[in-house]
Design a protein around this motif. Sequence first.
Motif, short mmCIF file in Angstrom:
data_model
loop_
_atom_site.label_atom_id
_atom_site.label_comp_id
_atom_site.label_asym_id
_atom_site.label_seq_id
_atom_site.Cartn_x
_atom_site.Cartn_y
_atom_site.Cartn_z
N TYR A 157 -11.73 12.50 3.11
CA TYR A 157 -12.22 11.15 3.36
C TYR A 157 -13.64 11.26 3.94
O TYR A 157 -13.82 11.76 5.06
CB TYR A 157 -11.30 10.42 4.33
N CYS A 175 -12.66 8.05 -0.66
CA CYS A 175 -11.45 8.87 -0.67
C CYS A 175 -11.41 9.76 -1.92
O CYS A 175 -11.47 9.26 -3.04
CB CYS A 175 -10.21 7.98 -0.65
N PHE A 193 -0.55 9.15 -1.31
CA PHE A 193 -1.91 8.90 -0.85
C PHE A 193 -1.98 7.62 -0.02
O PHE A 193 -2.59 7.60 1.05
CB PHE A 193 -2.87 8.80 -2.03
N ARG A 194 -1.38 6.55 -0.51
CA ARG A 194 -1.42 5.27 0.21
C ARG A 194 -0.87 5.41 1.61
O ARG A 194 -1.47 4.91 2.58
CB ARG A 194 -0.62 4.22 -0.55
N LYS A 209 -4.02 7.09 -7.18
CA LYS A 209 -3.61 6.34 -6.00
C LYS A 209 -2.08 6.32 -5.92
O LYS A 209 -1.41 5.32 -6.16
CB LYS A 209 -4.16 4.90 -6.08
N ARG A 241 -9.80 13.43 -3.99
CA ARG A 241 -8.96 14.61 -4.09
C ARG A 241 -9.79 15.77 -3.54
O ARG A 241 -10.85 16.08 -4.06
CB ARG A 241 -8.57 14.86 -5.54
N GLU A 270 -0.56 8.15 3.42
CA GLU A 270 -1.41 9.00 4.24
C GLU A 270 -2.68 8.28 4.66
O GLU A 270 -3.10 8.35 5.82
CB GLU A 270 -1.77 10.28 3.49
N PHE A 271 -3.29 7.56 3.73
CA PHE A 271 -4.55 6.88 4.04
C PHE A 271 -4.34 5.81 5.11
O PHE A 271 -5.15 5.68 6.04
CB PHE A 271 -5.13 6.26 2.77
N ILE A 290 -10.88 8.40 -5.63
CA ILE A 290 -9.75 7.48 -5.80
C ILE A 290 -10.22 6.05 -5.60
O ILE A 290 -9.81 5.13 -6.32
CB ILE A 290 -8.63 7.82 -4.80
N ASP A 310 -4.37 17.45 1.07
CA ASP A 310 -4.71 17.17 -0.32
C ASP A 310 -5.93 16.27 -0.51
O ASP A 310 -6.46 16.20 -1.62
CB ASP A 310 -3.51 16.49 -1.02
N TYR A 311 -6.39 15.61 0.55
CA TYR A 311 -7.44 14.62 0.38
C TYR A 311 -8.60 14.84 1.35
O TYR A 311 -8.43 15.43 2.42
CB TYR A 311 -6.88 13.20 0.55
#
Length: 329
Positions: free
Chosen positions: A121, A138, A63-64, A59, A140, A66-67, A33, A118-119
């Motif tokens: 890092y 980051c 996602f934003r 993105k 998927r 969660e990140f 991402i 789902d992600y």
Amino acid sequence: MNEQTFDLSPMKLEEAIYSYSNSQQICSQTGLIGYLRADMGTNGKEFWSTWNGFRNDLKTDAFRSEFDDVINSLREKGQFLSDRQTLSNFCDDTQKALKFGERYCAGRDYGVRVNTQDYAYLMRLNPHKGEYNLYCYCYRKDWLDSHLAKARRGIRFINSHYKEQFHIPDGDHIRISYPDGSHKDLTCRYIDDYHFETNEKVRMNNLFHICEFAEMMEGNGNTVIPLRSSLPDQCYIYVPTENRIGIVKKGESGYYKTDILECNKIKTHDEAKTFVDELNSKLGVTSAQRAAMMAGSMFGWHTLAADPKSYDNKGQLMKTQNKTRDTAR
């Protein structure tokens, strides 16, 4: 997000190469991402960050959110991104972070992986002042894990008759030797079971089908050998026919004579081998590596005998593995 909503573990060595910049092809396949780059400022307690996007379509708002939660959680007091000293202490704990070693950035980088539903890092950490202290790539998670599973099969090299010559792991190296005596060392990356890419262009291209590459190499009179990262750059050997200590260098045939005098004070071959083992131990070279280096210098670096995986911890060839595919990797 609290600490219980994500999993934190030391990065695996196979994942380390994905915490650096990669080609568009690999980034697309792995579901990258984007990545966050940050440093902790002069006093070590700040957090100056920059986002570099790659796939804006991935993105999402989810996602934003969660990140942001992941990063903010790890910046809380006592967490490894709270300040540079805490980060340094965290990196020193081998149970928490992977030290990349000399293969990457002269051993100055460390890595952890953070998983959510789902992600994934991949966080590359560097606790040194004046350098970026965090690169967070980051992905998927399902895309990255699918690619990693396939990449474990390694990169195949064949000849123009489709006979397999050797395997190397994703991110390992080869040496192309040219008819004029020159050579070029390249890093190779797994794309799929029939394609790989190199870090430099070879005849205006760096993405190859394995058949295309074999035909091109043979057509130009070039030879290709693996430069396995599992082997040291060099090691000591004992040459009984000359009763001397020699040095074998990775990728080269034969050996170099050393300044170490002939083993006049050593009465038996066993004593000489013990002396060589002591020299190699100081270099961090194992018996399996020494045996593989010697075999490579004598019989060719593409052979199974030139792979440390073919030996036990005493440097003895394991006959039961001769027929397995993994020993060629």
